[in-house]
Design a protein around this motif. Structure first.
Motif, PDB file in Angstrom:
ATOM      1  N   UNK A  46      -4.570   7.808  -1.757  1.00  0.00           N
ATOM      2  CA  UNK A  46      -4.466   9.359  -1.249  1.00  0.00           C
ATOM      3  C   UNK A  46      -5.105  10.148  -0.755  1.00  0.00           C
ATOM      4  N   UNK A  47      -4.247  10.572   0.362  1.00  0.00           N
ATOM      5  CA  UNK A  47      -4.081  11.080   1.365  1.00  0.00           C
ATOM      6  C   UNK A  47      -5.294  12.637   1.136  1.00  0.00           C
ATOM      7  N   UNK A  48      -4.819  13.410  -0.140  1.00  0.00           N
ATOM      8  CA  UNK A  48      -5.522  14.155  -0.643  1.00  0.00           C
ATOM      9  C   UNK A  48      -4.758  15.117   0.220  1.00  0.00           C
ATOM     10  N   UNK A  49      -4.074  16.021   1.205  1.00  0.00           N
ATOM     11  CA  UNK A  49      -3.365  16.582   1.667  1.00  0.00           C
ATOM     12  C   UNK A  49      -3.340  16.109   3.064  1.00  0.00           C
ATOM     13  N   UNK A  50      -3.618  15.017   3.391  1.00  0.00           N
ATOM     14  CA  UNK A  50      -3.213  14.891   4.794  1.00  0.00           C
ATOM     15  C   UNK A  50      -1.510  14.636   5.001  1.00  0.00           C
TER      16      UNK A  50
ATOM     17  N   UNK B 239       3.741  -4.085   2.723  1.00  0.00           N
ATOM     18  CA  UNK B 239       4.511  -3.270   3.426  1.00  0.00           C
ATOM     19  C   UNK B 239       3.512  -1.268   2.558  1.00  0.00           C
ATOM     20  N   UNK B 240       3.684  -1.534   3.935  1.00  0.00           N
ATOM     21  CA  UNK B 240       2.934  -0.340   4.005  1.00  0.00           C
ATOM     22  C   UNK B 240       4.176   1.443   3.701  1.00  0.00           C
ATOM     23  N   UNK B 241       4.305   1.997   2.012  1.00  0.00           N
ATOM     24  CA  UNK B 241       4.799   2.857   2.110  1.00  0.00           C
ATOM     25  C   UNK B 241       4.346   4.461   3.008  1.00  0.00           C
ATOM     26  N   UNK B 242       4.082   4.989   4.471  1.00  0.00           N
ATOM     27  CA  UNK B 242       3.369   6.242   4.623  1.00  0.00           C
ATOM     28  C   UNK B 242       3.873   7.562   4.194  1.00  0.00           C
ATOM     29  N   UNK B 243       3.092   8.822   3.703  1.00  0.00           N
ATOM     30  CA  UNK B 243       3.176   9.335   3.222  1.00  0.00           C
ATOM     31  C   UNK B 243       4.578  10.167   3.872  1.00  0.00           C
ATOM     32  N   UNK B 244       5.324  10.435   3.003  1.00  0.00           N
ATOM     33  CA  UNK B 244       7.003  11.008   2.753  1.00  0.00           C
ATOM     34  C   UNK B 244       7.238  12.466   3.471  1.00  0.00           C
ATOM     35  N   UNK B 245       7.432  11.861   5.077  1.00  0.00           N
ATOM     36  CA  UNK B 245       7.684  12.789   6.374  1.00  0.00           C
ATOM     37  C   UNK B 245       8.128  12.372   6.817  1.00  0.00           C
ATOM     38  N   UNK B 246       8.800  12.723   8.124  1.00  0.00           N
ATOM     39  CA  UNK B 246       9.727  12.175   9.449  1.00  0.00           C
ATOM     40  C   UNK B 246       8.825  11.946  10.667  1.00  0.00           C
ATOM     41  N   UNK B 247       7.642  12.922   9.980  1.00  0.00           N
ATOM     42  CA  UNK B 247       6.918  13.519  11.347  1.00  0.00           C
ATOM     43  C   UNK B 247       5.538  12.798  11.940  1.00  0.00           C
ATOM     44  N   UNK B 248       4.486  13.346  11.585  1.00  0.00           N
ATOM     45  CA  UNK B 248       3.421  12.326  11.080  1.00  0.00           C
ATOM     46  C   UNK B 248       3.375  10.911  11.393  1.00  0.00           C
TER      47      UNK B 248
ATOM     48  N   UNK C 109       1.217  -0.640  -0.005  1.00  0.00           N
ATOM     49  CA  UNK C 109       0.182   0.053  -0.275  1.00  0.00           C
ATOM     50  C   UNK C 109       0.689   1.361  -0.309  1.00  0.00           C
ATOM     51  N   UNK C 110       0.177   2.449  -0.500  1.00  0.00           N
ATOM     52  CA  UNK C 110       1.237   3.676  -1.185  1.00  0.00           C
ATOM     53  C   UNK C 110       0.522   4.470  -0.550  1.00  0.00           C
ATOM     54  N   UNK C 111       1.052   5.091   0.117  1.00  0.00           N
ATOM     55  CA  UNK C 111       0.382   6.568   1.006  1.00  0.00           C
ATOM     56  C   UNK C 111       0.954   7.681   0.224  1.00  0.00           C
ATOM     57  N   UNK C 112       0.985   9.015  -0.776  1.00  0.00           N
ATOM     58  CA  UNK C 112       0.722   9.455  -0.885  1.00  0.00           C
ATOM     59  C   UNK C 112       0.039  11.011  -0.794  1.00  0.00           C
ATOM     60  N   UNK C 113      -0.454  11.817  -1.038  1.00  0.00           N
ATOM     61  CA  UNK C 113      -0.766  13.514  -1.663  1.00  0.00           C
ATOM     62  C   UNK C 113      -1.586  13.409  -2.804  1.00  0.00           C
ATOM     63  N   UNK C 114      -0.866  13.062  -4.013  1.00  0.00           N
ATOM     64  CA  UNK C 114      -1.583  13.053  -4.580  1.00  0.00           C
ATOM     65  C   UNK C 114      -0.729  11.999  -5.973  1.00  0.00           C
ATOM     66  N   UNK C 115      -0.770  11.607  -7.206  1.00  0.00           N
ATOM     67  CA  UNK C 115      -0.350  10.839  -8.349  1.00  0.00           C
ATOM     68  C   UNK C 115      -0.831   9.377  -7.646  1.00  0.00           C
ATOM     69  N   UNK C 116      -0.346   8.397  -8.650  1.00  0.00           N
ATOM     70  CA  UNK C 116      -0.573   7.241  -8.706  1.00  0.00           C
ATOM     71  C   UNK C 116       0.879   5.962  -8.428  1.00  0.00           C
TER      72      UNK C 116
END
Lengths: 170, 170
Positions: B37-41, B65-74, B13-20
């Motif tokens: 796609x989280x839209x903005x989260x 594998x779950x790739x969360x949205x790319x940042x070291x915080x949320x 599962x791939x997490x991103x704000x936008x795009x496949x």
């Protein structure tokens, strides 16, 4: 920074989750800088900026840099009172980032591609990224830079000086 | 991925704000993958993962594998139902990141340093970073890898296989 600080009075607020490292690095270069630690929050807010500025008692400055917490998402949504936002993207971060994170690239007055000294070692098509950014943000300025080689720094400084002069004329 | 997918059934599962794009890249390699796609989260949550898994109808898999949205915080603060978290840090991102973003490095079962093929072109002291990570997380595994050269991939695969075997014995 040296070239800019010889002509203009600079100051900086540095946002991070933890550590004073960024502010320390700037102070070591003679630039007044304060660190704002969010503890865990993924962005700064205007209240933190106002509080820090009033406590910092910076002598007057021409340009204040606010480095938000490092990510392409949360900082997008918060107005810190800045004149404009700049989006930074290093060539090592992958060339599909603008479309993946459209909000920050749509809103930034300039997108600055950094670390272009690494271009020959990574897959990063500058023109493809320029096209993405221009699609999202036709009015935005697109710059490529390397802090290590100094490449593109003239254009970056020109951009800042032009923005400063425009604000002074207003 | 090829070496792992020849021995184990993978899914992602791939997490991103936008795009496949990330899911498309994995599907092109024959790995069942869905984009969330989280839209903005700035992170995924467990409900999104559950919903996507039930809609995906992946045939059975050994490793998800779950790739969360790319940042070291949320992503740090959200339990997605995963067995463990992995922190990825590329050598182009700067060697003081663990102390700047302590939460994710403290909680990750492994920290994987990526893009070590760039080591000779950037300032990144692997041993200094290892010391930071070990200080934050004495039990955590510390690995160095390059997807481009394959360097360190044996150890990364061994880590995953050991974790899978441990879970199967439980």
């Amino acid at each position: 920074m040296d070239r800019l600080s010889s002509r203009y009075r600079l100051a900086a607020l540095e946002g991070d989750i933890a550590t004073e490292r960024d502010a320390e690095r700037l102070r070591a270069m003679g630039i007044p800088a304060r660190q704002i630690l969010t503890g865990g929050a993924c962005h700064l807010d205007a209240r933190q900026v106002q509080k820090e500025l009033s406590e910092a008692r910076f002598s007057s400055f021409d340009i204040l840099f606010i480095e938000n917490v490092g990510n392409l998402i949360c900082p997008t949504s918060y107005d810190l009172g800045e004149d404009f936002k700049i989006a930074l993207l290093s060539v090592a971060e992958g060339e599909d980032k603008p479309y993946k994170y459209p909000a920050i690239f749509s809103r930034a007055k300039a997108t600055v591609i950094t670390k272009i000294d690494l271009l020959e070692h990574v897959e990063f098509d500058v023109e493809a990224v320029r096209t993405q950014v221009k699609t999202l943000n036709p009015e935005g300025v697109f710059l490529t830079t390397s802090a290590r080689t100094g490449n593109g720094m003239d254009e970056w400084i020109e951009f800042l000086v032009a923005a400063l002069n425009q604000k002074r004329r207003l």
